[in-house]
Write an enzyme that holds these catalytic residues in place. Structure first.
Site, PDB file in Angstrom:
ATOM      1  N   TRP A 190     -18.134  48.141   3.200  1.00  0.00           N
ATOM      2  CA  TRP A 190     -16.673  48.145   3.100  1.00  0.00           C
ATOM      3  C   TRP A 190     -16.372  48.761   1.737  1.00  0.00           C
ATOM      4  CZ3 TRP A 190     -12.812  46.095  -0.039  1.00  0.00           C
ATOM      5  CH2 TRP A 190     -11.520  46.133   0.500  1.00  0.00           C
TER       6      TRP A 190
ATOM      7  N   ARG B 292     -18.538  42.043   7.930  1.00  0.00           N
ATOM      8  CA  ARG B 292     -18.341  42.137   6.478  1.00  0.00           C
ATOM      9  C   ARG B 292     -17.871  43.520   6.045  1.00  0.00           C
ATOM     10  NH1 ARG B 292     -20.997  37.765   4.033  1.00  0.00           N
ATOM     11  NH2 ARG B 292     -20.898  38.795   2.019  1.00  0.00           N
TER      12      ARG B 292
ATOM     13  N   ASN C 187     -23.843  44.416  -2.492  1.00  0.00           N
ATOM     14  CA  ASN C 187     -22.579  43.833  -2.032  1.00  0.00           C
ATOM     15  C   ASN C 187     -21.868  43.316  -3.280  1.00  0.00           C
ATOM     16  OD1 ASN C 187     -21.931  40.605  -0.479  1.00  0.00           O
ATOM     17  ND2 ASN C 187     -20.529  42.258  -0.846  1.00  0.00           N
ATOM     18  N   GLY C 188     -20.622  43.717  -3.480  1.00  0.00           N
ATOM     19  CA  GLY C 188     -19.895  43.237  -4.665  1.00  0.00           C
ATOM     20  C   GLY C 188     -19.469  44.400  -5.542  1.00  0.00           C
TER      21      GLY C 188
ATOM     22  N   LYS D  90      -1.250  38.734  12.260  1.00  0.00           N
ATOM     23  CA  LYS D  90      -2.195  39.011  13.347  1.00  0.00           C
ATOM     24  C   LYS D  90      -1.851  40.334  14.020  1.00  0.00           C
ATOM     25  CE  LYS D  90      -4.779  36.986  13.001  1.00  0.00           C
ATOM     26  NZ  LYS D  90      -5.273  35.955  12.136  1.00  0.00           N
TER      27      LYS D  90
ATOM     28  N   GLU E   2       1.940  34.060  10.261  1.00  0.00           N
ATOM     29  CA  GLU E   2       0.607  34.291  10.825  1.00  0.00           C
ATOM     30  C   GLU E   2       0.689  35.227  12.042  1.00  0.00           C
ATOM     31  OE1 GLU E   2      -2.353  34.103  10.208  1.00  0.00           O
ATOM     32  OE2 GLU E   2      -3.480  33.888  12.065  1.00  0.00           O
TER      33      GLU E   2
ATOM     34  N   LYS F 195     -13.989  40.885   7.140  1.00  0.00           N
ATOM     35  CA  LYS F 195     -13.741  39.466   7.341  1.00  0.00           C
ATOM     36  C   LYS F 195     -13.911  38.668   6.058  1.00  0.00           C
ATOM     37  CE  LYS F 195     -14.205  35.871  10.590  1.00  0.00           C
ATOM     38  NZ  LYS F 195     -12.745  35.871  10.770  1.00  0.00           N
TER      39      LYS F 195
ATOM     40  N   GLU G 290      -2.631  43.298  11.687  1.00  0.00           N
ATOM     41  CA  GLU G 290      -4.069  43.480  11.466  1.00  0.00           C
ATOM     42  C   GLU G 290      -4.730  44.249  12.595  1.00  0.00           C
ATOM     43  OE1 GLU G 290      -6.242  39.831   9.270  1.00  0.00           O
ATOM     44  OE2 GLU G 290      -5.236  39.254  11.101  1.00  0.00           O
TER      45      GLU G 290
ATOM     46  N   CYS H 149     -19.332  43.993   2.589  1.00  0.00           N
ATOM     47  CA  CYS H 149     -20.619  44.660   2.720  1.00  0.00           C
ATOM     48  C   CYS H 149     -21.664  43.632   3.141  1.00  0.00           C
ATOM     49  CB  CYS H 149     -21.099  45.341   1.458  1.00  0.00           C
ATOM     50  SG  CYS H 149     -19.982  46.584   0.825  1.00  0.00           S
TER      51      CYS H 149
ATOM     52  N   HIS I 202      19.933  37.068   5.692  1.00  0.00           N
ATOM     53  CA  HIS I 202      19.872  37.512   4.299  1.00  0.00           C
ATOM     54  C   HIS I 202      19.072  38.800   4.143  1.00  0.00           C
ATOM     55  CE1 HIS I 202      21.879  33.880   3.108  1.00  0.00           C
ATOM     56  NE2 HIS I 202      20.984  33.159   3.759  1.00  0.00           N
TER      57      HIS I 202
HETATM   58  C1  G6P Z   1      -9.692  38.387   5.052  1.00  0.00           C
HETATM   59  C2  G6P Z   1      -9.759  38.214   6.556  1.00  0.00           C
HETATM   60  C3  G6P Z   1      -8.728  37.174   6.994  1.00  0.00           C
HETATM   61  C4  G6P Z   1      -8.923  35.878   6.245  1.00  0.00           C
HETATM   62  C5  G6P Z   1      -8.902  36.092   4.726  1.00  0.00           C
HETATM   63  C6  G6P Z   1      -9.350  34.854   3.982  1.00  0.00           C
HETATM   64  O1  G6P Z   1      -8.514  39.024   4.714  1.00  0.00           O
HETATM   65  O2  G6P Z   1      -9.551  39.454   7.220  1.00  0.00           O
HETATM   66  O3  G6P Z   1      -8.863  36.947   8.395  1.00  0.00           O
HETATM   67  O4  G6P Z   1      -7.920  34.983   6.602  1.00  0.00           O
HETATM   68  O5  G6P Z   1      -9.817  37.131   4.372  1.00  0.00           O
HETATM   69  O6  G6P Z   1     -10.693  34.607   4.282  1.00  0.00           O
HETATM   70  P1  G6P Z   1     -11.372  33.194   4.164  1.00  0.00           P
HETATM   71  O7  G6P Z   1     -12.800  33.430   4.578  1.00  0.00           O
HETATM   72  O8  G6P Z   1     -11.271  32.785   2.722  1.00  0.00           O
HETATM   73  O9  G6P Z   1     -10.657  32.263   5.059  1.00  0.00           O
END
Ligand code: G6P
Length: 606
Positions: free
Chosen positions: A74, A27, A98-99, A483, A479, A602, A486, A2, A502
């Site tokens: 969010w 956010r 926010n929170g 990606k 990763e 994010k 996501e 948020c 396995h």
């Molecule tokens: C969220 C984002 C990711 C990020 C993760 C950790 O899930 O969508 O892209 O890697 O948070 O965030 P940070 O700011 O701690 O790297």
């Protein structure tokens, strides 16, 4: 999650509030809203979905007030419906939040017992109602907020606007960041300085427990004991506030293509080319005495840590344990007296990573933070900070922050090895030279863009995709899968290539693309065997390798993405580029919202 904005302006503020919200959309973006004072009275406009919907509503029913608060959400409590969107308002007060208010259920019950009725399912409305009752009881706004804040449990940032009070806004911070912006006869509030970029570069950050009474003439900040405090006003460099896509269609593309440059900055910060050494800032512990390292982080940052495990163990011979922050914080893991903890975070605000940092500190460990936002809570609370110089990252899927984390971790691993005597001065010199090649090789890897765009047309048809790697390419496989999931919503899994037999091999058939990340190194032959196992079951292999690997991979049905040959150490950074481009182009073909994928945000501060 948020984003919060507040403006006490000279003229109508609604359009500025919305502009600032756009800069905070990373956010959260499932609904948005704004409250202004129209002729002294609170008016609220809210809309489900992206900010665009709020803008359409505002164009039909413009708001002209000079004081306003805004929010991009969010969802945590309550579905992303208009009635759950912020601001939440009564006749007397409007609030954005926010929170999470952890004790909102019991507070709500208390209010329900008093006959208060609720419109939303949110925890935030409880705050509005509590303040409203204080105002109704005759308390002034600041008094009302001061009475309510101690009753709230959890981590939050709040901003309040009051009916009939055109020159007043109150903000409070406990756990979630808030920046106060200074103008000429105007004052601003935002979840971060970037939000306020077009309005001011003079910023003061509220500290934990602070709350602030703002007017156009300035701000009075109190700490949680009610004592008036000063918070330094900083001038934020213009570059740190820049948010634009350049010539790219998406922030993610811009951020992928920016990597040679920002990796250059980050490496330049840690490498001393006059002496061919790694120069870290003074660390608050004896590096030679470190016998164990715990790494913890979330999401992409966790995978950067997982690559670093290989580097630190190889260069410094220090055992590393790596853990997901949301597990680490609750596991009550014993931490060695002669160990340190490394936390990694782009935002520096991720709730679980922050809690892990606090846990490690409470256990008496020194904590080194690798962060991209130098003013963040994690940066402030860590014993030592190693900044990544990626610049603002806006695309929700992390790209340049990841490779800058890798660059920083590689430098740290070399410094640890040197201090520990496991790397000689010659080794260090060689590694410094190798690292300095990274930006150039990343630029080469970016040339794969057009080939990957074509290949992605096939990937976009897949239901599942498997990513395989060995050694440091294993976390890169994780990763890559993350990606793709996501941003394209295609199911993907990353596996250590040796684990294929396995379990995951049961999934392989002719409909299953398998992305194999395999530089031509000492374990390449092993990975070729895994590829053969895939090919034998009809799987479509996409091999990311170098010219030698491409020549040595005698397997049927392989599409090859070839990057230049390079030193093993820098492979994770350079190979990250094709991995990111695969996800990006597949998502573009799928037509998803690349920069703001569904359900994600994010910065996960809850
Ligand atoms: C969220 C984002 C990711 C990020 C993760 C950790 O899930 O969508 O892209 O890697 O948070 O965030 P940070 O700011 O701690 O790297």
């Amino acid at each position: 999650m948020c984003g919060i904005v507040g403006i006490l302006g000279k003229g109508a503020v609604a359009s500025h509030v919305v502009d600032c919200l756009h800069r905070l959309e990373y956010r959260g973006y499932d609904s948005a809203g704004i409250a202004t004072l129209e002729n002294g009275h609170l008016e609220v406009c809210r809309a489900e979905g992206k900010l665009r919907n709020l803008e359409i509503k505002l164009s039909r029913h413009p708001l002209n007030g000079r004081s306003g608060i805004g929010h991009t959400r969010w969802a945590t409590h309550g579905k992303p419906l208009e009635r759950n969107a912020h601001p939440h308002a009564t006749r007397r007060v409007a609030v954005v939040h926010n929170g999470i208010i952890e004790n909102f259920r019991e507070l709500k019950q208390g209010l329900l017992d008093l006959g208060v009725s609720f419109i939303s399912d949110t925890d935030t409305e409880v705050v509005a109602q509590l303040v409203d009752r204080e105002l109704l009881a005759g308390h002034a706004p600041a008094e009302a907020v001061a009475h309510v804040l101690p009753r709230l449990r959890g981590a939050f940032a709040l901003a309040f606007l009051f009916d009939g009070q055109d020159d007043l806004m109150i903000a409070a911070r406990r756990g979630s960041p808030l920046a106060i912006g200074y103008g000429e006869g105007e004052m601003f509030l935002g979840s971060d300085a970037i939000a306020l970029g077009p309005l001011t570069n003079r910023i003061a950050y509220l500290e934990e427990g602070d709350w602030a009474v703002m007017t156009r003439a300035g701000v009075e900040i109190r700490n949680e004991d009610g004592v008036i405090v000063e918070r330094a006003v900083q001038i934020v460099p213009a570059g740190a506030l820049l948010v634009d896509r350049g010539n790219h269609r998406h922030f993610m593309a811009k951020e992928i293509y920016e990597q040679p440059e920002v990796i250059g900055h980050t490496l330049g910060h840690y490498l001393d080319l006059s002496s061919d050494t790694v120069n870290l800032p003074e660390l608050p512990f004896d590096v030679k005495g470190v016998r164990h390292i715990s790494i913890t982080a979330c999401g992409t940052a966790l995978y950067a840590g997982a690559v670093a495990e290989y580097w630190i163990e190889r260069f410094a011979r220090i055992p590393v344990s790596i853990d997901i922050a949301s597990e680490f914080r609750y596991r009550e893991t014993p931490l060695a007296d002669d160990g340190i903890t490394i936390v990694i975070s782009q935002s520096g605000e991720t709730a679980d990573t922050l809690a892990s940092l606090r846990y490690a500190k409470a256990c008496g460990q020194k904590v080194v933070a690798i962060v991209n936002v130098p003013t963040s809570t994690i940066a402030r609370e860590a014993d030592a900070v190693l900044p990544t110089l990626a610049g603002p990252e806006i695309g929700v899927a992390s790209t340049k922050a990841f490779t800058c984390q890798l660059a920083t971790l590689a430098c740290l691993a070399v410094a640890l090895g040197r201090a520990n005597g496991t790397l000689s001065a010659d080794d260090e010199q060689r590694l410094v030279h190798e690292l300095m090649e990274t930006p150039r090789l990343m630029s080469e890897a970016l040339k794969l863009g057009p080939q990957i765009e074509i290949l992605s047309r096939t990937l976009a048809k897949a239901r599942d995709v498997l990513y395989l790697g060995r050694g440091p390419a294993y976390p890169l496989a994780l990763e890559g899968a993350l990606k793709l999931k996501e941003i394209s919503y295609i199911h993907a899994e990353g596996y250590a290539a040796g684990e294929l037999k396995h379990g995951p091999i049961a999934l392989v058939d002719e409909t299953m693309p398998v992305v194999v990340i395999a530089p031509h190194d000492h374990i390449f032959e092993k990975t070729v065997s895994n590829m053969e196992e895939v090919a034998a079951r009809g799987g479509q292999i996409i091999l990311v390798t170098d010219p030698k690997g491409a020549q040595a991979a005698h397997v049927d049905a392989v599409q090859k993405l070839i990057v230049p040959e390079m030193a093993a150490t820098i492979c994770p950074m350079v190979y990250a580029i094709p991995v990111q481009l695969i996800a990006y182009h597949t998502a573009v073909i799928m037509g998803t919202d690349v920069d703001q994928p569904r359900n994600l945000a994010k910065s996960v501060t809850v």
